[in-house]
Every structure is written in structure tokens, then in C-alpha cells.
Design a protein around this motif. Structure first.
Motif, PDB file in Angstrom:
ATOM      1  N   MET A   1     133.866 -28.672 172.284  1.00 38.20           N
ATOM      2  CA  MET A   1     133.026 -28.062 171.260  1.00 38.20           C
ATOM      3  C   MET A   1     132.551 -26.675 171.689  1.00 38.20           C
ATOM      4  SD  MET A   1     130.774 -31.373 170.055  1.00 38.20           S
ATOM      5  CE  MET A   1     129.647 -30.375 169.129  1.00 38.20           C
ATOM      6  N   LYS A   2     132.221 -26.551 172.946  1.00 42.23           N
ATOM      7  CA  LYS A   2     131.767 -25.257 173.448  1.00 42.23           C
ATOM      8  C   LYS A   2     132.879 -24.213 173.365  1.00 42.23           C
ATOM      9  CE  LYS A   2     129.487 -23.094 177.401  1.00 42.23           C
ATOM     10  NZ  LYS A   2     128.956 -23.298 178.779  1.00 42.23           N
ATOM     11  N   SER A   3     134.120 -24.608 173.702  1.00 45.59           N
ATOM     12  CA  SER A   3     135.242 -23.674 173.649  1.00 45.59           C
ATOM     13  C   SER A   3     135.547 -23.264 172.208  1.00 45.59           C
ATOM     14  CB  SER A   3     136.480 -24.303 174.295  1.00 45.59           C
ATOM     15  OG  SER A   3     136.884 -25.461 173.589  1.00 45.59           O
ATOM     16  N   VAL A   4     135.420 -24.199 171.271  1.00 44.27           N
ATOM     17  CA  VAL A   4     135.649 -23.878 169.861  1.00 44.27           C
ATOM     18  C   VAL A   4     134.597 -22.893 169.366  1.00 44.27           C
ATOM     19  CG1 VAL A   4     135.733 -24.809 167.516  1.00 44.27           C
ATOM     20  CG2 VAL A   4     136.801 -26.063 169.385  1.00 44.27           C
ATOM     21  N   LYS A   5     133.338 -23.077 169.780  1.00 45.17           N
ATOM     22  CA  LYS A   5     132.276 -22.141 169.413  1.00 45.17           C
ATOM     23  C   LYS A   5     132.566 -20.743 169.959  1.00 45.17           C
ATOM     24  CE  LYS A   5     128.416 -25.396 168.986  1.00 45.17           C
ATOM     25  NZ  LYS A   5     127.099 -25.806 169.545  1.00 45.17           N
ATOM     26  N   ASN A   6     133.054 -20.693 171.201  1.00 49.74           N
ATOM     27  CA  ASN A   6     133.383 -19.395 171.798  1.00 49.74           C
ATOM     28  C   ASN A   6     134.518 -18.708 171.052  1.00 49.74           C
ATOM     29  OD1 ASN A   6     131.407 -19.713 173.754  1.00 49.74           O
ATOM     30  ND2 ASN A   6     132.815 -20.639 175.232  1.00 49.74           N
ATOM     31  N   ILE A   7     135.538 -19.494 170.670  1.00 44.92           N
ATOM     32  CA  ILE A   7     136.662 -18.940 169.906  1.00 44.92           C
ATOM     33  C   ILE A   7     136.166 -18.421 168.564  1.00 44.92           C
ATOM     34  CG2 ILE A   7     138.795 -19.542 168.695  1.00 44.92           C
ATOM     35  CD1 ILE A   7     139.400 -21.471 171.007  1.00 44.92           C
ATOM     36  N   GLN A   8     135.266 -19.143 167.910  1.00 49.64           N
ATOM     37  CA  GLN A   8     134.727 -18.714 166.621  1.00 49.64           C
ATOM     38  C   GLN A   8     133.966 -17.395 166.761  1.00 49.64           C
ATOM     39  OE1 GLN A   8     131.661 -21.204 164.827  1.00 49.64           O
ATOM     40  NE2 GLN A   8     132.656 -20.996 162.831  1.00 49.64           N
ATOM     41  N   LYS A   9     133.212 -17.254 167.842  1.00 48.19           N
ATOM     42  CA  LYS A   9     132.492 -16.001 168.081  1.00 48.19           C
ATOM     43  C   LYS A   9     133.468 -14.833 168.264  1.00 48.19           C
ATOM     44  CE  LYS A   9     128.411 -18.085 170.273  1.00 48.19           C
ATOM     45  NZ  LYS A   9     127.658 -18.208 171.555  1.00 48.19           N
ATOM     46  N   ILE A  10     134.571 -15.093 168.989  1.00 48.25           N
ATOM     47  CA  ILE A  10     135.566 -14.039 169.234  1.00 48.25           C
ATOM     48  C   ILE A  10     136.238 -13.618 167.929  1.00 48.25           C
ATOM     49  CG2 ILE A  10     137.785 -13.547 170.348  1.00 48.25           C
ATOM     50  CD1 ILE A  10     136.867 -15.389 172.642  1.00 48.25           C
ATOM     51  N   THR A  11     136.643 -14.584 167.106  1.00 47.28           N
ATOM     52  CA  THR A  11     137.328 -14.248 165.851  1.00 47.28           C
ATOM     53  C   THR A  11     136.396 -13.517 164.885  1.00 47.28           C
ATOM     54  OG1 THR A  11     136.833 -16.483 165.012  1.00 47.28           O
ATOM     55  CG2 THR A  11     138.986 -16.130 166.039  1.00 47.28           C
ATOM     56  N   LYS A  12     135.119 -13.892 164.869  1.00 43.20           N
ATOM     57  CA  LYS A  12     134.164 -13.175 164.019  1.00 43.20           C
ATOM     58  C   LYS A  12     133.994 -11.734 164.496  1.00 43.20           C
ATOM     59  CE  LYS A  12     131.374 -17.041 162.294  1.00 43.20           C
ATOM     60  NZ  LYS A  12     130.030 -17.679 162.290  1.00 43.20           N
ATOM     61  N   ALA A  13     133.943 -11.551 165.808  1.00 44.39           N
ATOM     62  CA  ALA A  13     133.819 -10.191 166.346  1.00 44.39           C
ATOM     63  C   ALA A  13     135.061  -9.366 166.042  1.00 44.39           C
ATOM     64  CB  ALA A  13     133.591 -10.262 167.858  1.00 44.39           C
ATOM     65  N   MET A  14     136.257  -9.977 166.149  1.00 39.13           N
ATOM     66  CA  MET A  14     137.490  -9.268 165.843  1.00 39.13           C
ATOM     67  C   MET A  14     137.565  -8.893 164.366  1.00 39.13           C
ATOM     68  SD  MET A  14     140.323 -11.254 168.185  1.00 39.13           S
ATOM     69  CE  MET A  14     141.624 -10.122 167.697  1.00 39.13           C
ATOM     70  N   LYS A  15     137.039  -9.740 163.493  1.00 38.17           N
ATOM     71  CA  LYS A  15     137.004  -9.423 162.068  1.00 38.17           C
ATOM     72  C   LYS A  15     136.128  -8.202 161.809  1.00 38.17           C
ATOM     73  CE  LYS A  15     135.535 -11.185 157.578  1.00 38.17           C
ATOM     74  NZ  LYS A  15     134.866 -12.286 156.843  1.00 38.17           N
ATOM     75  N   MET A  16     134.984  -8.148 162.472  1.00 34.42           N
ATOM     76  CA  MET A  16     134.074  -7.008 162.296  1.00 34.42           C
ATOM     77  C   MET A  16     134.703  -5.718 162.816  1.00 34.42           C
ATOM     78  SD  MET A  16     130.464  -8.812 163.337  1.00 34.42           S
ATOM     79  CE  MET A  16     129.555  -7.279 163.190  1.00 34.42           C
ATOM     80  N   VAL A  17     135.394  -5.798 163.950  1.00 34.74           N
ATOM     81  CA  VAL A  17     136.060  -4.612 164.506  1.00 34.74           C
ATOM     82  C   VAL A  17     137.165  -4.134 163.566  1.00 34.74           C
ATOM     83  CG1 VAL A  17     137.509  -3.788 166.401  1.00 34.74           C
ATOM     84  CG2 VAL A  17     135.513  -5.196 166.893  1.00 34.74           C
ATOM     85  N   ALA A  18     137.955  -5.076 163.029  1.00 32.05           N
ATOM     86  CA  ALA A  18     139.027  -4.714 162.098  1.00 32.05           C
ATOM     87  C   ALA A  18     138.458  -4.078 160.832  1.00 32.05           C
ATOM     88  CB  ALA A  18     139.852  -5.953 161.745  1.00 32.05           C
ATOM     89  N   ALA A  19     137.322  -4.590 160.330  1.00 32.58           N
ATOM     90  CA  ALA A  19     136.697  -4.020 159.138  1.00 32.58           C
ATOM     91  C   ALA A  19     136.244  -2.586 159.398  1.00 32.58           C
ATOM     92  CB  ALA A  19     135.508  -4.882 158.710  1.00 32.58           C
ATOM     93  N   SER A  20     135.691  -2.347 160.588  1.00 27.56           N
ATOM     94  CA  SER A  20     135.254  -1.001 160.942  1.00 27.56           C
ATOM     95  C   SER A  20     136.438  -0.036 161.021  1.00 27.56           C
ATOM     96  CB  SER A  20     134.509  -1.036 162.281  1.00 27.56           C
ATOM     97  OG  SER A  20     134.154   0.253 162.698  1.00 27.56           O
ATOM     98  N   LYS A  21     137.531  -0.458 161.654  1.00 22.36           N
ATOM     99  CA  LYS A  21     138.720   0.388 161.764  1.00 22.36           C
ATOM    100  C   LYS A  21     139.360   0.626 160.398  1.00 22.36           C
ATOM    101  CE  LYS A  21     139.954  -0.771 166.543  1.00 22.36           C
ATOM    102  NZ  LYS A  21     141.001  -1.352 167.415  1.00 22.36           N
ATOM    103  N   LEU A  22     139.330  -0.385 159.533  1.00 19.52           N
ATOM    104  CA  LEU A  22     139.919  -0.251 158.200  1.00 19.52           C
ATOM    105  C   LEU A  22     139.186   0.812 157.389  1.00 19.52           C
ATOM    106  CD1 LEU A  22     141.829  -1.200 155.955  1.00 19.52           C
ATOM    107  CD2 LEU A  22     140.172  -2.982 155.396  1.00 19.52           C
ATOM    108  N   ARG A  23     137.875   0.788 157.430  1.00 22.48           N
ATOM    109  CA  ARG A  23     137.108   1.792 156.689  1.00 22.48           C
ATOM    110  C   ARG A  23     137.407   3.204 157.189  1.00 22.48           C
ATOM    111  NH1 ARG A  23     133.038  -2.223 156.908  1.00 22.48           N
ATOM    112  NH2 ARG A  23     132.205  -1.340 158.830  1.00 22.48           N
ATOM    113  N   ALA A  24     137.656   3.318 158.492  1.00 22.16           N
ATOM    114  CA  ALA A  24     137.904   4.639 159.067  1.00 22.16           C
ATOM    115  C   ALA A  24     139.244   5.218 158.634  1.00 22.16           C
ATOM    116  CB  ALA A  24     137.842   4.552 160.590  1.00 22.16           C
ATOM    117  N   VAL A  25     140.256   4.364 158.423  1.00 18.78           N
ATOM    118  CA  VAL A  25     141.606   4.864 158.149  1.00 18.78           C
ATOM    119  C   VAL A  25     141.989   4.774 156.668  1.00 18.78           C
ATOM    120  CG1 VAL A  25     142.881   2.689 158.461  1.00 18.78           C
ATOM    121  CG2 VAL A  25     143.938   4.840 159.124  1.00 18.78           C
TER     122      VAL A  25
END
Length: 293
Positions: free
Chosen positions: A1-25
Motif C-alpha cells: 500500500m505504501k509503494s502504491v501511494k508513492n507511485i500515485q504521488k509520482i504520477t500526479k507530479a508528472m502530470k503537473m509537470v507535463a501540464a506546465s510544459k504543455l502551456r509553455a509550448v
């Protein structure tokens, strides 16, 4: 359960980074769409810029390529892809179209080569078409994309390959959840002149008076080089937008899947824990009853 929570945090962070890069380009990609349009008016039907739906990709591509391949002997397929993964199927789509173009333009008197931009397309095409790869370039997005950078890249491609037709394969950005596989064709000045001499119309170029001592061949050469750099600039930006949009969608799906898995694991954990507590209570009650008896 702890590893799944960590993976969820990583994917949410990657989504936010992709959204930021998308707006820029995204704004630059939309602005670059007007760069190639004057060439269509100036040179008539050469080049053509057309989009392919995923469903009818094979049948439409056969028709379009055959219509424009009569005098084309040397084809170069320029496949634009990404250097990083986790962005859905945009790279696989570009590779599939590139393979279709390669197959349709191959023959006893024809030659088709690949120019690959991006690590992901290279990894797929090198498996079965290594001998046909003329040039491979990676890490395009290591620095922010600009026209100067892409024009140097286009000039490098033109210096290293011989072509009658350049077919640029990329993904045109439509929305965060949608992209259109697209092919842009750039014919060489020699092919354009042959078509004009055989009765074809050279767009609006024939209506202009040439000054400065340059011949029509020299003007066509300069226009072809500038056109290719403009199309490449638009293609790279469009593909970068599609990549970030696809990555946003993929990471959002991954986050939701991780949440669903976490809910199932929590339910299983609670049931197992409750069953363990119930078993211990039964044992305690049974022991107490045995002592009283």
C-alpha cells in the motif's frame, strides 16, 4: 500500500509537470501553423499538407502517396518522435505511418530512407530497418525549442541526404486527449520544375517577376530549404505538444488506477485485519468459557 501511494504521488507530479510544459509550448505551436501555408499558395499543390485519421490510415495513404509519387525516385521519411516514454501511443503511431510510407515507396527503381528525430522511434525502427536509417538525431528538447535551432537541424538533414521528396511524419496537437497523425510532403526543386515543364501549374510563383539576377531554379532551391525548415519547426512543436498532452492523459489514468488499486488493497487489508481480530476474540471467549466450565 505504501509503494502504491508513492507511485500515485509520482504520477500526479508528472502530470503537473507535463501540464506546465504543455502551456509553455502550445502557444508557439499554434503560431507556427501559419508558417507553411504561404508555400501552398506560392507553389500550388506542391507541397501538400494533409492529415490522416487513425482508422483510415492505410487506404488514404495509399491513394495520396500514389498520386504524388510518379516522378519521385528518392524518398526520405522524416519521423518525428520523443526522447522519453510514458506518453501513450504517439510514438508507435508515427512509426506505423513511417513504415507504411516506406513500404509504399519502395520498389526496384525507387529508394526510401529514414531520418529519425527522437530516441523512441529509433528504438523501434532499428529492429527491422537499420540499413535504411540515413540519419538519427536525439535530445531535441534538451533546450527550449526555437526556430534557429530547428533551422540548423533542417540544414544538417538537407546536407546529409539526397531526396526527391521529404515526407515529415509527426503528430499534430488537437487537444490534451487527442492528436492527429500528420504527413507533410516537401518536393525537391528538380521535381517541382519537372512537373511544371510537363504541364503542371507552379502555383502563384509564375505570376511574379524575378529580379536580382536569380534564376527560377535558384529561387526554388531557396524556397525548398526555407519551406522545409518551417515545416520542421511546426512539426517539432506540434509533436512536443502532443507528447505533453499524451503524458498528461497517461499520468492521469495512472493516478486513477493507483487510487483504485489502493482502495482495493485497503478493503482487503481491513477485511483481513477484521478477520484476525474476530478469530482472536473467539479464541479468548472459548478459553474463558473452558476455564469457567
Amino acid at each position: 500500500m505504501k509503494s502504491v501511494k508513492n507511485i500515485q504521488k509520482i504520477t500526479k507530479a508528472m502530470k503537473m509537470v507535463a501540464a506546465s510544459k504543455l502551456r509553455a509550448v502550445q502557444t508557439r505551436a499554434e503560431n507556427s501553423r501559419g508558417l507553411w501555408q504561404p508555400f501552398t499558395a506560392l507553389l500550388g499543390d506542391n507541397p501538400n499538407f494533409y492529415e490522416l485519421s487513425r482508422i483510415a490510415i492505410i487506404s488514404r495513404e495509399v491513394l495520396l502517396v500514389r498520386q504524388r509519387s510518379a516522378d519521385v525516385k528518392k524518398n526520405v521519411v522524416v519521423t518525428v518522435s520523443s526522447d522519453k516514454g510514458l506518453c501513450g501511443g504517439i510514438n508507435s503511431t508515427s512509426v506505423k505511418i513511417s513504415r507504411v510510407l516506406h513500404k509504399l515507396n519502395s520498389g526496384p527503381d525507387k529508394e526510401t530512407k529514414y531520418v529519425i528525430l527522437g530516441e523512441k522511434a529509433k528504438a523501434q525502427l532499428v529492429r527491422d530497418s537499420k540499413k535504411d536509417i540515413e540519419l538519427s538525431l536525439t535530445e531535441l528538447q534538451k533546450n527550449p525549442l526555437n526556430y534557429t535551432q530547428v533551422s540548423v537541424l533542417a540544414d544538417d538533414i538537407l546536407k546529409n541526404v539526397e531526396y526527391d521528396a521529404l515526407r515529415v511524419v509527426f503528430n499534430k496537437f488537437h487537444s490534451v486527449v487527442s492528436f492527429l497523425p500528420t504527413v507533410s510532403t516537401i518536393l525537391s526543386p528538380e521535381v517541382i520544375e519537372r512537373e511544371a515543364e510537363s504541364g503542371g501549374k507552379l502555383g502563384e510563383l509564375d505570376s511574379y517577376e524575378i529580379e536580382g539576377g536569380e534564376t527560377k531554379s535558384e529561387i526554388l532551391q531557396n524556397l525548398a530549404e526555407f519551406q522545409f525548415s518551417c515545416v520542421m519547426y511546426n512539426a517539432v512543436l506540434e509533436n512536443a505538444c502532443s507528447e505533453q498532452g499524451a503524458r498528461m492523459s497517461a499520468m492521469d489514468s495512472s493516478s486513477r488506477n493507483a487510487g483504485d488499486m489502493l482502495d482495493r488493497l485497503t478493503l482487503t487489508y481491513n477485511r483481513t485485519r477484521q478477520a484476525s481480530i474476530t478469530t482472536e476474540l473467539i479464541e479468548i471467549i472459548s478459553g474463558a468459557s473452558a476455564l469457567e466450565g
